[in-house]
Structures are given as structure tokens and as C-alpha cells.
Design a protein around this motif. Structure first.
Motif, PDB file in Angstrom:
ATOM      1  N   GLY A  61     -60.738 -46.133  11.964  1.00 17.83           N
ATOM      2  CA  GLY A  61     -60.468 -45.381  13.177  1.00 17.83           C
ATOM      3  C   GLY A  61     -59.618 -46.153  14.168  1.00 17.83           C
ATOM      4  N   SER A  62     -59.461 -45.546  15.351  1.00 16.00           N
ATOM      5  CA  SER A  62     -58.608 -46.120  16.391  1.00 16.00           C
ATOM      6  C   SER A  62     -59.319 -46.125  17.739  1.00 16.00           C
ATOM      7  CB  SER A  62     -57.311 -45.306  16.529  1.00 16.00           C
ATOM      8  OG  SER A  62     -56.560 -45.317  15.335  1.00 16.00           O
ATOM      9  N   LEU A  63     -58.926 -47.068  18.560  1.00 13.23           N
ATOM     10  CA  LEU A  63     -59.363 -47.134  19.952  1.00 13.23           C
ATOM     11  C   LEU A  63     -58.205 -47.672  20.775  1.00 13.23           C
ATOM     12  CD1 LEU A  63     -62.940 -48.779  19.919  1.00 13.23           C
ATOM     13  CD2 LEU A  63     -62.387 -46.447  20.632  1.00 13.23           C
ATOM     14  N   ARG A  64     -58.192 -47.306  22.058  1.00 12.96           N
ATOM     15  CA  ARG A  64     -57.216 -47.882  22.977  1.00 12.96           C
ATOM     16  C   ARG A  64     -57.951 -48.513  24.148  1.00 12.96           C
ATOM     17  NH1 ARG A  64     -52.160 -45.531  26.541  1.00 12.96           N
ATOM     18  NH2 ARG A  64     -53.840 -44.701  27.856  1.00 12.96           N
ATOM     19  N   LEU A  65     -57.691 -49.790  24.342  1.00 13.27           N
ATOM     20  CA  LEU A  65     -58.251 -50.506  25.474  1.00 13.27           C
ATOM     21  C   LEU A  65     -57.237 -50.516  26.618  1.00 13.27           C
ATOM     22  CD1 LEU A  65     -59.831 -53.617  23.708  1.00 13.27           C
ATOM     23  CD2 LEU A  65     -60.818 -51.344  24.064  1.00 13.27           C
ATOM     24  N   SER A  66     -57.757 -50.455  27.834  1.00 22.49           N
ATOM     25  CA  SER A  66     -56.917 -50.545  29.017  1.00 22.49           C
ATOM     26  C   SER A  66     -57.440 -51.655  29.918  1.00 22.49           C
ATOM     27  CB  SER A  66     -56.928 -49.225  29.795  1.00 22.49           C
ATOM     28  OG  SER A  66     -56.448 -48.163  29.013  1.00 22.49           O
ATOM     29  N   CYS A  67     -56.527 -52.268  30.640  1.00 24.44           N
ATOM     30  CA  CYS A  67     -56.903 -53.308  31.594  1.00 24.44           C
ATOM     31  C   CYS A  67     -56.064 -53.123  32.842  1.00 24.44           C
ATOM     32  CB  CYS A  67     -56.684 -54.689  31.003  1.00 24.44           C
ATOM     33  SG  CYS A  67     -56.914 -56.040  32.180  1.00 24.44           S
ATOM     34  N   ALA A  68     -56.729 -52.789  33.937  1.00 21.53           N
ATOM     35  CA  ALA A  68     -56.044 -52.576  35.207  1.00 21.53           C
ATOM     36  C   ALA A  68     -56.157 -53.828  36.067  1.00 21.53           C
ATOM     37  CB  ALA A  68     -56.644 -51.377  35.919  1.00 21.53           C
ATOM     38  N   ALA A  69     -55.038 -54.276  36.580  1.00 18.97           N
ATOM     39  CA  ALA A  69     -55.002 -55.466  37.421  1.00 18.97           C
ATOM     40  C   ALA A  69     -54.839 -55.077  38.880  1.00 18.97           C
ATOM     41  CB  ALA A  69     -53.856 -56.371  36.991  1.00 18.97           C
ATOM     42  N   SER A  70     -55.477 -55.845  39.741  1.00 17.44           N
ATOM     43  CA  SER A  70     -55.326 -55.642  41.185  1.00 17.44           C
ATOM     44  C   SER A  70     -55.365 -57.001  41.866  1.00 17.44           C
ATOM     45  CB  SER A  70     -56.432 -54.734  41.726  1.00 17.44           C
ATOM     46  OG  SER A  70     -57.704 -55.314  41.508  1.00 17.44           O
ATOM     47  N   GLY A  71     -55.023 -57.007  43.134  1.00 21.01           N
ATOM     48  CA  GLY A  71     -54.985 -58.265  43.872  1.00 21.01           C
ATOM     49  C   GLY A  71     -53.569 -58.818  43.907  1.00 21.01           C
ATOM     50  N   SER A  72     -53.436 -60.089  43.642  1.00 22.42           N
ATOM     51  CA  SER A  72     -52.127 -60.766  43.715  1.00 22.42           C
ATOM     52  C   SER A  72     -51.334 -60.537  42.437  1.00 22.42           C
ATOM     53  CB  SER A  72     -52.330 -62.255  43.960  1.00 22.42           C
ATOM     54  OG  SER A  72     -53.028 -62.476  45.169  1.00 22.42           O
ATOM     55  N   ILE A  73     -51.063 -59.292  42.166  1.00 22.49           N
ATOM     56  CA  ILE A  73     -50.422 -58.934  40.894  1.00 22.49           C
ATOM     57  C   ILE A  73     -48.998 -59.442  40.800  1.00 22.49           C
ATOM     58  CG2 ILE A  73     -51.895 -56.949  40.424  1.00 22.49           C
ATOM     59  CD1 ILE A  73     -49.766 -55.185  41.694  1.00 22.49           C
ATOM     60  N   PHE A  74     -48.378 -59.729  41.953  1.00 21.15           N
ATOM     61  CA  PHE A  74     -47.003 -60.241  41.934  1.00 21.15           C
ATOM     62  C   PHE A  74     -46.919 -61.567  41.190  1.00 21.15           C
ATOM     63  CE2 PHE A  74     -47.462 -63.839  44.762  1.00 21.15           C
ATOM     64  CZ  PHE A  74     -48.627 -63.547  45.445  1.00 21.15           C
ATOM     65  N   SER A  75     -48.043 -62.260  41.102  1.00 18.25           N
ATOM     66  CA  SER A  75     -48.053 -63.593  40.519  1.00 18.25           C
ATOM     67  C   SER A  75     -48.257 -63.604  39.007  1.00 18.25           C
ATOM     68  CB  SER A  75     -49.160 -64.425  41.165  1.00 18.25           C
ATOM     69  OG  SER A  75     -50.444 -63.959  40.768  1.00 18.25           O
ATOM     70  N   ILE A  76     -48.555 -62.421  38.443  1.00 13.66           N
ATOM     71  CA  ILE A  76     -48.895 -62.363  37.022  1.00 13.66           C
ATOM     72  C   ILE A  76     -47.643 -62.464  36.164  1.00 13.66           C
ATOM     73  CG2 ILE A  76     -49.878 -60.952  35.192  1.00 13.66           C
ATOM     74  CD1 ILE A  76     -51.683 -59.679  37.276  1.00 13.66           C
ATOM     75  N   SER A  77     -47.696 -63.331  35.161  1.00 13.48           N
ATOM     76  CA  SER A  77     -46.618 -63.395  34.180  1.00 13.48           C
ATOM     77  C   SER A  77     -47.113 -62.775  32.873  1.00 13.48           C
ATOM     78  CB  SER A  77     -46.155 -64.835  33.987  1.00 13.48           C
ATOM     79  OG  SER A  77     -47.262 -65.665  33.657  1.00 13.48           O
ATOM     80  N   THR A  78     -47.799 -63.533  32.067  1.00  8.50           N
ATOM     81  CA  THR A  78     -48.271 -63.032  30.788  1.00  8.50           C
ATOM     82  C   THR A  78     -49.651 -62.389  30.927  1.00  8.50           C
ATOM     83  OG1 THR A  78     -47.049 -64.732  29.597  1.00  8.50           O
ATOM     84  CG2 THR A  78     -48.863 -63.678  28.413  1.00  8.50           C
ATOM     85  N   MET A  79     -49.835 -61.277  30.229  1.00  7.09           N
ATOM     86  CA  MET A  79     -51.154 -60.642  30.115  1.00  7.09           C
ATOM     87  C   MET A  79     -51.504 -60.546  28.643  1.00  7.09           C
ATOM     88  SD  MET A  79     -51.178 -57.698  33.045  1.00  7.09           S
ATOM     89  CE  MET A  79     -52.978 -57.581  32.994  1.00  7.09           C
ATOM     90  N   GLY A  80     -52.786 -60.570  28.372  1.00  6.10           N
ATOM     91  CA  GLY A  80     -53.177 -60.545  26.969  1.00  6.10           C
ATOM     92  C   GLY A  80     -54.591 -60.069  26.758  1.00  6.10           C
ATOM     93  N   THR A 118     -64.999 -56.154  15.174  1.00  2.00           N
ATOM     94  CA  THR A 118     -66.098 -56.031  16.119  1.00  2.00           C
ATOM     95  C   THR A 118     -66.208 -57.287  16.970  1.00  2.00           C
ATOM     96  OG1 THR A 118     -67.365 -54.541  14.688  1.00  2.00           O
ATOM     97  CG2 THR A 118     -68.602 -55.799  16.330  1.00  2.00           C
ATOM     98  N   ALA A 119     -66.188 -57.097  18.290  1.00  2.00           N
ATOM     99  CA  ALA A 119     -66.209 -58.227  19.221  1.00  2.00           C
ATOM    100  C   ALA A 119     -66.229 -57.695  20.652  1.00  2.00           C
ATOM    101  CB  ALA A 119     -64.983 -59.116  19.037  1.00  2.00           C
ATOM    102  N   VAL A 120     -66.448 -58.598  21.580  1.00  2.00           N
ATOM    103  CA  VAL A 120     -66.199 -58.283  22.981  1.00  2.00           C
ATOM    104  C   VAL A 120     -64.735 -58.637  23.258  1.00  2.00           C
ATOM    105  CG1 VAL A 120     -66.786 -58.761  25.379  1.00  2.00           C
ATOM    106  CG2 VAL A 120     -68.587 -58.704  23.626  1.00  2.00           C
ATOM    107  N   TYR A 121     -64.008 -57.694  23.784  1.00  2.00           N
ATOM    108  CA  TYR A 121     -62.593 -57.885  24.063  1.00  2.00           C
ATOM    109  C   TYR A 121     -62.404 -58.144  25.553  1.00  2.00           C
ATOM    110  CZ  TYR A 121     -61.283 -56.527  19.349  1.00  2.00           C
ATOM    111  OH  TYR A 121     -61.125 -56.490  17.992  1.00  2.00           O
ATOM    112  N   TYR A 122     -61.677 -59.207  25.857  1.00  2.00           N
ATOM    113  CA  TYR A 122     -61.447 -59.623  27.232  1.00  2.00           C
ATOM    114  C   TYR A 122     -59.968 -59.530  27.577  1.00  2.00           C
ATOM    115  CZ  TYR A 122     -66.093 -61.752  26.960  1.00  2.00           C
ATOM    116  OH  TYR A 122     -67.437 -61.966  26.814  1.00  2.00           O
ATOM    117  N   CYS A 123     -59.710 -59.021  28.744  1.00  2.00           N
ATOM    118  CA  CYS A 123     -58.350 -59.002  29.275  1.00  2.00           C
ATOM    119  C   CYS A 123     -58.092 -60.313  30.015  1.00  2.00           C
ATOM    120  CB  CYS A 123     -58.200 -57.821  30.239  1.00  2.00           C
ATOM    121  SG  CYS A 123     -56.558 -57.653  30.961  1.00  2.00           S
ATOM    122  N   ASN A 124     -56.881 -60.804  29.875  1.00  2.00           N
ATOM    123  CA  ASN A 124     -56.494 -62.060  30.510  1.00  2.00           C
ATOM    124  C   ASN A 124     -55.164 -61.885  31.222  1.00  2.00           C
ATOM    125  OD1 ASN A 124     -54.529 -64.596  29.978  1.00  2.00           O
ATOM    126  ND2 ASN A 124     -56.583 -65.302  30.519  1.00  2.00           N
TER     127      ASN A 124
END
Length: 117
Positions: free
Chosen positions: A16-35, A90-96
């Protein structure tokens, strides 16, 4: 500071399929790489996929061809589309998010993905 909130985890059957989303807030101007990283009990957290602000992507060998990372800079959101899921996903998925401005890494609280066989 950057805050990250993940969503989209859950239980899915193998193949099957799933889609994960990660919303960023705060000092987002400073973000380069996300993962996305994942972790199972008694193992180290591992990189699944990453994307730079310019759209360059990097994937773990175990997910190449099955997972796709994308980023909507206008919405400050990063996605992980996961197809052909396997029980070993199967795992806990973390946004970085990495901030070059503050030289810091930020983490979400994680979302559980369970793939049943």
C-alpha cells in the motif's frame, strides 16, 4: 527556532501507500535542507530522504524507487510519498529541518507508520 509538525502516519497493508506531511513554522527563512528519518526500537535513527531548498534530493538505498520526497516552499511543507510499502518500513518517521543560519537541526515529534504483512 523552527517548529515541525508531522501528519499522515497510520496502518497500511504491505504494497500500500501513505503520504506523510511536515509543516514548518517559526524561523522558516533559515531552513535549508529538510528531510525524513525513521527509527525502530533499539536501532539508530536513519535518513530516509532529504531535499534541499533548491530541490536536490537524496534517498536511502532501501527506499529508492518507492518513496518520493517533495517540498512546497510556499506552504513551508515537505512531503514523503511512500509507495509499495513493506513490513520493514514500519517505524516512527521524524521530520527534520536544518538551519544554516542558526547551525541547528530541528525535529518533529514523529509519526508512526505500521505496515502489516
Amino acid at each position: 527556532q523552527v517548529q515541525l509538525v508531522e501528519s499522515g502516519g497510520g496502518l497500511v497493508q504491505a504494497g500500500g501507500s501513505l503520504r506523510l506531511s511536515c509543516a514548518a513554522s517559526g524561523s522558516i527563512f533559515s531552513i535549508s535542507t529538510m528531510g525524513w528519518y525513521r527509527q525502530v526500537p533499539e536501532k539508530q535513527r536513519e535518513l530516509v530522504a532529504a531535499i534541499t531548498s533548491g530541490g536536490i534530493t537524496n534517498y536511502a538505498d532501501s527506499v529508492k524507487g518507492r518513496f518520493t520526497i517533495s517540498r512546497d516552499n510556499a506552504k513551508n511543507t515537505v512531503y514523503l510519498q511512500m509507495n509499495s510499502l513493506k513490513p520493514e518500513d514500519t517505524a516512527v518517521y521524524y521530520c527534520n529541518a536544518h538551519s544554516t543560519t542558526f547551525r541547528a537541526n530541528y525535529w518533529g515529534k514523529g509519526t508512526l507508520v505500521t505496515v502489516s504483512s
